[in-house]
Design an enzyme around this catalytic site. Structure first.
Site, PDB file in Angstrom:
ATOM      1  N   LYS A 119       0.831  -1.209   0.000  1.00 48.85           N
ATOM      2  CA  LYS A 119       0.000   0.000   0.000  1.00 48.85           C
ATOM      3  C   LYS A 119       0.863   1.255   0.000  1.00 48.85           C
ATOM      4  CE  LYS A 119      -4.266  -1.467   2.343  1.00 48.85           C
ATOM      5  NZ  LYS A 119      -5.145  -1.177   3.501  1.00 48.85           N
ATOM      6  N   ASP A 175      -8.356   2.563   4.559  1.00 53.20           N
ATOM      7  CA  ASP A 175      -8.849   1.236   4.910  1.00 53.20           C
ATOM      8  C   ASP A 175      -9.535   0.715   3.664  1.00 53.20           C
ATOM      9  OD1 ASP A 175      -8.839  -0.747   6.976  1.00 53.20           O
ATOM     10  OD2 ASP A 175     -11.014  -0.625   6.990  1.00 53.20           O
ATOM     11  N   LYS A 198      -2.122  -0.961 -13.019  1.00 50.02           N
ATOM     12  CA  LYS A 198      -2.959  -1.023 -11.820  1.00 50.02           C
ATOM     13  C   LYS A 198      -3.217   0.366 -11.246  1.00 50.02           C
ATOM     14  CE  LYS A 198      -3.276  -2.753  -7.108  1.00 50.02           C
ATOM     15  NZ  LYS A 198      -2.664  -3.524  -6.004  1.00 50.02           N
TER      16      LYS A 198
END
Length: 202
Positions: free
Chosen positions: A18, A74, A183
């Site tokens: 991330k 999140d 992506k």
């Protein structure tokens, strides 16, 4: 919407994948990005049952520990035939006690889909909620959704998490088969970041 005028952000994640994705997405803004692990922060307990609640927990814990502006994420995969699971428990499905095993998590997802005899295509969405929090506690919220389907067997060694079993709508390859650039042009996180750039970074 409050504009962000700083040149540094603490990203409240211990997930290396991330963090790398966030760095790439924020690079055009010339912002210096530091991860929570690099800042020596622990991981707060996520007690909410929704992405926004858990993102706010992570943002506030990092902001209060450092006094810096924080970006918290999140996110997870929600599979329609499993009533949205794993959802906020996306990472929990990978927990082993000795770290996270996403191969195991992907196997569980497919096993549960087989158990309910879910029809094809097995639709799902990757969802991301970002919370941008200032040192005074003010925050702005941005959400991104990437629709697609769960496929089997896993394909591709790129990306992280459940990427090898998720094929976005309109594509014939999984996120795990895409380059970083591919992506980052369409991911749920990229879509949330794009909204943030249009709002607080415009």
């Amino acid at each position: 919407m409050r504009p962000f005028e700083g040149k540094a952000l603490l990203v409240a994640t211990h997930n290396a994948g991330k963090l790398a994705e966030m760095r790439a997405l924020l690079a055009p803004l010339g912002i210096t990005v530091t991860g929570a692990a690099e800042a020596g922060l622990g991981e707060p307990v996520e007690t909410e049952d929704n992405f926004l609640g858990n993102a706010r927990i992570k943002a506030r814990a990092a902001m209060e520990a450092t006094g810096l502006p924080v970006l918290a994420d999140d996110s997870g995969i929600s599979i329609d035939a499993l009533d949205g699971a794993p959802g906020v428990y996306t990472a929990d499905w990978a927990e082993t006690g000795q770290g996270r095993d996403f191969g195991m998590a992907m196997e569980r997802a497919w096993r549960e889909l087989e158990a309910v005899n879910a029809p094809l295509p097995r639709s799902a969405q990757f969802r991301c909620t970002l919370v941008l929090m200032w040192p005074d506690g003010h925050d702005e919220v941005f959400e991104g959704v990437l629709p697609g389907q769960v496929v089997w067997p896993p394909r591709g060694a790129e990306g992280h998490g459940y990427d090898p079993i998720f094929m976005p709508d309109g594509h014939q390859i999984t996120l795990g088969e895409m380059t970083v650039e591919q992506k980052n042009s369409l991911s749920h996180r990229a879509r949330a970041v794009a909204k943030m750039m249009e709002g607080s970074f415009a």
